[in-house]
Design a protein around this motif. Sequence first.
Motif, PDB file in Angstrom:
ATOM      1  N   SER A 262      -8.519  -5.712   9.706  1.00  0.00           N
ATOM      2  CA  SER A 262      -8.152  -4.998   9.005  1.00  0.00           C
ATOM      3  C   SER A 262      -8.922  -6.106   7.226  1.00  0.00           C
TER       4      SER A 262
ATOM      5  N   ALA B 110      -2.521  -4.977  -1.358  1.00  0.00           N
ATOM      6  CA  ALA B 110      -3.566  -4.824  -0.421  1.00  0.00           C
ATOM      7  C   ALA B 110      -4.726  -4.855  -1.333  1.00  0.00           C
TER       8      ALA B 110
ATOM      9  N   ARG C 211     -12.020 -16.141   7.019  1.00  0.00           N
ATOM     10  CA  ARG C 211     -10.718 -15.889   6.260  1.00  0.00           C
ATOM     11  C   ARG C 211     -10.369 -17.041   5.621  1.00  0.00           C
TER      12      ARG C 211
ATOM     13  N   LYS D 165      -7.284  -7.092   5.322  1.00  0.00           N
ATOM     14  CA  LYS D 165      -5.551  -8.032   4.897  1.00  0.00           C
ATOM     15  C   LYS D 165      -6.207  -9.126   5.884  1.00  0.00           C
ATOM     16  N   SER D 166      -6.176  -8.830   7.243  1.00  0.00           N
ATOM     17  CA  SER D 166      -5.761  -9.285   8.283  1.00  0.00           C
ATOM     18  C   SER D 166      -6.535  -9.748   9.849  1.00  0.00           C
TER      19      SER D 166
ATOM     20  N   SER E 206      -3.158   4.015   2.645  1.00  0.00           N
ATOM     21  CA  SER E 206      -4.400   3.524   2.833  1.00  0.00           C
ATOM     22  C   SER E 206      -5.314   2.603   1.733  1.00  0.00           C
ATOM     23  N   ASP E 207      -5.171   1.151   2.109  1.00  0.00           N
ATOM     24  CA  ASP E 207      -5.994   0.337   1.601  1.00  0.00           C
ATOM     25  C   ASP E 207      -6.941   0.715   1.217  1.00  0.00           C
ATOM     26  N   LEU E 208      -7.954   1.118   2.175  1.00  0.00           N
ATOM     27  CA  LEU E 208      -9.404   1.573   2.299  1.00  0.00           C
ATOM     28  C   LEU E 208      -9.433   2.661   0.930  1.00  0.00           C
TER      29      LEU E 208
ATOM     30  N   SER F 221     -12.859 -11.376   3.071  1.00  0.00           N
ATOM     31  CA  SER F 221     -12.645  -9.867   3.557  1.00  0.00           C
ATOM     32  C   SER F 221     -13.646  -9.014   4.248  1.00  0.00           C
TER      33      SER F 221
ATOM     34  N   THR G 120      -8.471  -6.866  -2.294  1.00  0.00           N
ATOM     35  CA  THR G 120      -9.997  -6.132  -2.225  1.00  0.00           C
ATOM     36  C   THR G 120     -10.709  -6.474  -3.579  1.00  0.00           C
TER      37      THR G 120
ATOM     38  N   ARG H  48       0.805  -0.969   0.307  1.00  0.00           N
ATOM     39  CA  ARG H  48       0.101  -0.374  -0.342  1.00  0.00           C
ATOM     40  C   ARG H  48       1.201   1.271  -0.391  1.00  0.00           C
TER      41      ARG H  48
ATOM     42  N   ASP I   2       0.270  -0.523  11.668  1.00  0.00           N
ATOM     43  CA  ASP I   2       1.276   0.030   9.670  1.00  0.00           C
ATOM     44  C   ASP I   2       0.602  -1.567   9.283  1.00  0.00           C
ATOM     45  N   ALA I   3       1.163  -2.336   9.872  1.00  0.00           N
ATOM     46  CA  ALA I   3       1.078  -3.556  10.175  1.00  0.00           C
ATOM     47  C   ALA I   3      -0.092  -4.547   9.378  1.00  0.00           C
ATOM     48  N   LEU I   4      -1.178  -3.680  10.039  1.00  0.00           N
ATOM     49  CA  LEU I   4      -2.066  -4.476   9.699  1.00  0.00           C
ATOM     50  C   LEU I   4      -3.011  -3.647   8.892  1.00  0.00           C
ATOM     51  N   GLY I   5      -2.967  -2.466   8.688  1.00  0.00           N
ATOM     52  CA  GLY I   5      -3.772  -1.753   7.467  1.00  0.00           C
ATOM     53  C   GLY I   5      -5.186  -1.201   8.081  1.00  0.00           C
ATOM     54  N   ASP I   6      -5.480  -0.770   7.017  1.00  0.00           N
ATOM     55  CA  ASP I   6      -6.772   0.187   7.746  1.00  0.00           C
ATOM     56  C   ASP I   6      -7.883  -1.437   8.319  1.00  0.00           C
TER      57      ASP I   6
END
Lengths: 367, 124
Positions: free
Chosen positions: B62, A229, A297, B64-65, A32-34, A317, A233, A29, B34-38
């Motif tokens: 998040s 990331a 997951r 992702k995880s 922000s992923d979102l 997700s 999604t 990323r 930060d590692a998790l992401g949002d």
Amino acid sequence: MTNSTPLHAEHERSGASFTDFAGYDMPLRYSSDLAEHHAVREHAGMFDLSHMAEIMVTGAQAPEFMDYALSNRLSALENSQAKYSLLLSDQGGVIDDLIVYRLGESEYMIVANAANREAAFTALTERTKDWDVTVRDSSDDWALIAVQGPVAKTIVEASAIDTSLPLDDLRYYRMTEGTFQSTTIYVARTGYTGEDGYEIFVPSPLAPALWDELEKVGAPHQMTLCGLACRDTLRLEAGMPLYGHELGRDFLPAQAGLGRVVVQEKEDFVGKQALADAAVRTRVLVGLVAEGKRAPRAGYSVVTPEGDVIGEITSGSLSPTLGYPIAMAYVDSPFSDPGSELAVDVRGSLLVVKVHQLPFYTRKKVA
Amino acid sequence: MTAVPENLLYTKDHEWIAIDGDVATVGITQHAADALGDVVFVALPKVGETLSLGAIVGEVESTKSVGEIFAPVAGEVTEANSVVVDSPDTVNADPYGAGWLIKVRFTGAPNAMDAAAYQALIGD
């Protein structure tokens, strides 16, 4: 050893967080992923996909060889047409899923997953022995930049790329030659996000200049740099399989809902006999939706309301676009009808899920 | 590099602890966020619940995880932060401030290290 793409320095400059993906140090990323996910759905996003493999097949018998080596009828492609295809094993399992582009009468480009580069190249090479074709791994020569989203066309048109065919005339799953800084590139209307957009093949040395150009031109159109990331999604919402999750050597195409990608009527192709002889597999790929925010997951068990294990999650997700959890899973076929109520064991507590027709998200077609 | 506040204690599970008398405030570190992401979902233990040291008491998810929350102290939950439940992105925006997770009236010693040791652990 970790590889990096020709765009690594651009990503560092833009503050990307990196992750190892198939042996490549790739942007996970930028911020922000979102935000990156929403940018692709609402405006545009740009991805570095240079880790993906480009395998060239050339020679007088290339069309017939492609029909033999891969699952569908690629001899029927017109020049510049693209098609989703499968590289099957003798047992009918999936070695890789690919996009095939016909570059000319006797020339094809196969875009394979980075993780399967060796496997795909090896399998294709082995299959050439009775054919007048050459298979070449050109992955390091080419970078791949994707611009995806509703305003992707505006951005590519506004850039310094000249395409032989105007983008207005470039149909879905077609490519056109172009030039950028006097060098030949290929612009394809393909993608893996569920949005309209382009995948641009550019010689590696020229990739940073093209990336910078598109970033500059895209900025006023709210184009965002996007990492892997959000790519995950986005493709999940679009119901697209990811190799290693929904696809693998242990799965037959029909199980994954990809029966249409196999042309069983072809005279001969690798995997034909095995697929003809295969007993119908009991587990099939389905979509699942749930309420709330907790997501199933990969690896979690899918169970009946009575608690019997009947499947396994392959990807899942919270959907950024839809706001509820979505997942794909292999489940026993009696439980695969849309609307069937099942449950997922989410770390010890049962989450009620419903089977949902794939995809979860379809872009609105603009007239 | 990620700044690690000096006045907090840290766990190897990337949680921070602020001690005030017999109450410990617990959150996850910037490094973990930060590692998790949002962060899109936070599950916390209920007020009044008794936590044993090291037990899994909640989750931070998040897109992702999933990250599990381990009790870094033993004791009774006195507050659970409804702000992060309603707006999980607060965990990313302000992990050491508004993004705190729970307060625990604790007994015994926390299983934790100081800021320098944590900084060394995450290698920043």
